[in-house]
Scaffold this active site. Structure first.
Site, PDB file in Angstrom:
ATOM      1  N   CYS A   1      14.789 -82.618 -16.363  1.00  0.00           N
ATOM      2  CA  CYS A   1      14.731 -81.290 -15.752  1.00  0.00           C
ATOM      3  C   CYS A   1      13.345 -81.162 -15.114  1.00  0.00           C
ATOM      4  O   CYS A   1      12.678 -82.182 -14.897  1.00  0.00           O
ATOM      5  CB  CYS A   1      15.039 -80.184 -16.755  1.00  0.00           C
ATOM      6  SG  CYS A   1      13.917 -80.019 -18.157  1.00  0.00           S
ATOM      7  N   GLY A   2      12.920 -79.954 -14.807  1.00  0.00           N
ATOM      8  CA  GLY A   2      11.626 -79.800 -14.150  1.00  0.00           C
ATOM      9  C   GLY A   2      10.479 -80.277 -15.020  1.00  0.00           C
ATOM     10  O   GLY A   2       9.618 -81.039 -14.590  1.00  0.00           O
ATOM     11  N   THR A   3      10.483 -79.832 -16.264  1.00  0.00           N
ATOM     12  CA  THR A   3       9.413 -80.211 -17.197  1.00  0.00           C
ATOM     13  C   THR A   3       9.864 -81.217 -18.257  1.00  0.00           C
ATOM     14  O   THR A   3       9.019 -81.822 -18.915  1.00  0.00           O
ATOM     15  CB  THR A   3       8.919 -78.968 -17.957  1.00  0.00           C
ATOM     16  OG1 THR A   3      10.054 -78.417 -18.660  1.00  0.00           O
ATOM     17  CG2 THR A   3       8.335 -77.927 -17.011  1.00  0.00           C
TER      18      THR A   3
ATOM     19  N   HIS B   1       8.931 -96.101 -33.716  1.00  0.00           N
ATOM     20  CA  HIS B   1       8.684 -95.302 -34.929  1.00  0.00           C
ATOM     21  C   HIS B   1       9.768 -94.254 -35.201  1.00  0.00           C
ATOM     22  O   HIS B   1      10.077 -93.989 -36.349  1.00  0.00           O
ATOM     23  CB  HIS B   1       7.344 -94.565 -34.820  1.00  0.00           C
ATOM     24  CG  HIS B   1       6.160 -95.478 -34.854  1.00  0.00           C
ATOM     25  ND1 HIS B   1       4.921 -95.081 -35.277  1.00  0.00           N
ATOM     26  CD2 HIS B   1       6.024 -96.792 -34.504  1.00  0.00           C
ATOM     27  CE1 HIS B   1       4.073 -96.097 -35.198  1.00  0.00           C
ATOM     28  NE2 HIS B   1       4.721 -97.154 -34.716  1.00  0.00           N
ATOM     29  N   ASN B   2      10.279 -93.618 -34.147  1.00  0.00           N
ATOM     30  CA  ASN B   2      11.201 -92.476 -34.335  1.00  0.00           C
ATOM     31  C   ASN B   2      12.653 -92.844 -34.064  1.00  0.00           C
ATOM     32  O   ASN B   2      13.534 -92.011 -34.232  1.00  0.00           O
ATOM     33  CB  ASN B   2      10.820 -91.302 -33.425  1.00  0.00           C
ATOM     34  CG  ASN B   2       9.344 -90.979 -33.426  1.00  0.00           C
ATOM     35  OD1 ASN B   2       8.675 -91.055 -32.399  1.00  0.00           O
ATOM     36  ND2 ASN B   2       8.819 -90.633 -34.573  1.00  0.00           N
TER      37      ASN B   2
ATOM     38  N   HIS C   1       9.351 -96.733 -41.350  1.00  0.00           N
ATOM     39  CA  HIS C   1       9.787 -95.649 -40.464  1.00  0.00           C
ATOM     40  C   HIS C   1      11.194 -95.164 -40.814  1.00  0.00           C
ATOM     41  O   HIS C   1      11.544 -94.019 -40.519  1.00  0.00           O
ATOM     42  CB  HIS C   1       9.740 -96.103 -38.999  1.00  0.00           C
ATOM     43  CG  HIS C   1       8.378 -96.591 -38.593  1.00  0.00           C
ATOM     44  ND1 HIS C   1       7.290 -95.751 -38.505  1.00  0.00           N
ATOM     45  CD2 HIS C   1       7.933 -97.830 -38.291  1.00  0.00           C
ATOM     46  CE1 HIS C   1       6.228 -96.460 -38.146  1.00  0.00           C
ATOM     47  NE2 HIS C   1       6.586 -97.727 -38.019  1.00  0.00           N
TER      48      HIS C   1
ATOM     49  N   ASP D   1      19.242 -81.317 -14.460  1.00  0.00           N
ATOM     50  CA  ASP D   1      19.512 -80.068 -13.754  1.00  0.00           C
ATOM     51  C   ASP D   1      19.012 -80.262 -12.321  1.00  0.00           C
ATOM     52  O   ASP D   1      18.659 -81.396 -11.921  1.00  0.00           O
ATOM     53  CB  ASP D   1      18.897 -78.860 -14.488  1.00  0.00           C
ATOM     54  CG  ASP D   1      17.373 -78.795 -14.414  1.00  0.00           C
ATOM     55  OD1 ASP D   1      16.760 -79.720 -13.828  1.00  0.00           O
ATOM     56  OD2 ASP D   1      16.797 -77.833 -14.939  1.00  0.00           O
TER      57      ASP D   1
HETATM   58  C1  RB5 Z   1      14.351 -74.890 -13.750  1.00  0.00           C
HETATM   59  O1  RB5 Z   1      13.700 -74.039 -12.887  1.00  0.00           O
HETATM   60  C2  RB5 Z   1      13.418 -75.304 -14.874  1.00  0.00           C
HETATM   61  O2  RB5 Z   1      13.163 -74.203 -15.701  1.00  0.00           O
HETATM   62  C3  RB5 Z   1      14.005 -76.450 -15.671  1.00  0.00           C
HETATM   63  O3  RB5 Z   1      14.229 -77.518 -14.818  1.00  0.00           O
HETATM   64  C4  RB5 Z   1      13.145 -76.975 -16.799  1.00  0.00           C
HETATM   65  O4  RB5 Z   1      11.854 -77.237 -16.381  1.00  0.00           O
HETATM   66  C5  RB5 Z   1      13.182 -76.235 -18.070  1.00  0.00           C
HETATM   67  O5  RB5 Z   1      12.617 -76.629 -19.080  1.00  0.00           O
END
Ligand code: RB5
Length: 149
Positions: free
Chosen positions: A66-68, A99-100, A134, A8
């Site tokens: 993505c961000g996280t 393992h996974n 596994h 994203d």
């Molecule tokens: C976008 O702002 C953020 O929410 C997305 O990149 C992500 O971190 C979601 O899990």
């Protein structure tokens, strides 16, 4: 090996870094976006196409940023046949292949930098599943998925 990759707006720079890594490693890849000019986009719109390409066998693996990394991993793991790991350290990247037998890797650009992301992706792309004890654990996940169809 063919890898589908997507991010994203929160993961554009690490996506670029990993695409460069795959070019260096001569890995065939399919870039699903997002377009840098798209502004804010919704991570499920990118996670599901990559996850379905992995589940259908159109590609061997997927990488989602993505961000996280959390939204991408939650979304990808909704697709039967996908085993997505969110890994922000090299030990987990290696272990989750061994393992996974994970077929999708999720990363968070707001959590780690491009250098570590590159190392994690390189290890994840080159580590083989160990099989053995596994395998039956993976089969239990597949059996559970089948039971919910
Ligand atoms: C976008 O702002 C953020 O929410 C997305 O990149 C992500 O971190 C979601 O899990």
């Amino acid at each position: 090996m063919k890898v589908a990759i997507a991010s994203d707006h929160g993961g554009i720079h690490i996506r670029e870094e990993i695409i460069n890594l795959m070019k260096e490693m001569k890995i065939d890849y399919l870039d699903i976006g997002c377009d840098c000019n798209s502004g804010s986009v919704d991570y499920p719109d990118y996670a599901f196409p990559v996850a379905h390409k992995v589940a259908s066998g159109e590609v061997d693996r997927g990488i989602l940023i993505c961000g996280t990394g959390i939204g991408m991993s939650i979304s990808a793991n909704k697709v039967n046949g996908v085993r997505c790991a969110l890994a922000h350290d090299t030990f987990s990247a290696k272990a989750t292949r061994e393992h996974n037998d994970t077929n999708v890797l999720a990363l968070g650009e707001r959590v780690i930098g491009p250098g570590l992301a590159r190392e994690i992706a390189k290890i994840w792309l080159t580590t083989e599943f160990l099989g053995g004890r596994h395998s039956k654990r993976i089969e239990k996940i597949s059996d559970y998925e089948k039971s919910t169809l």
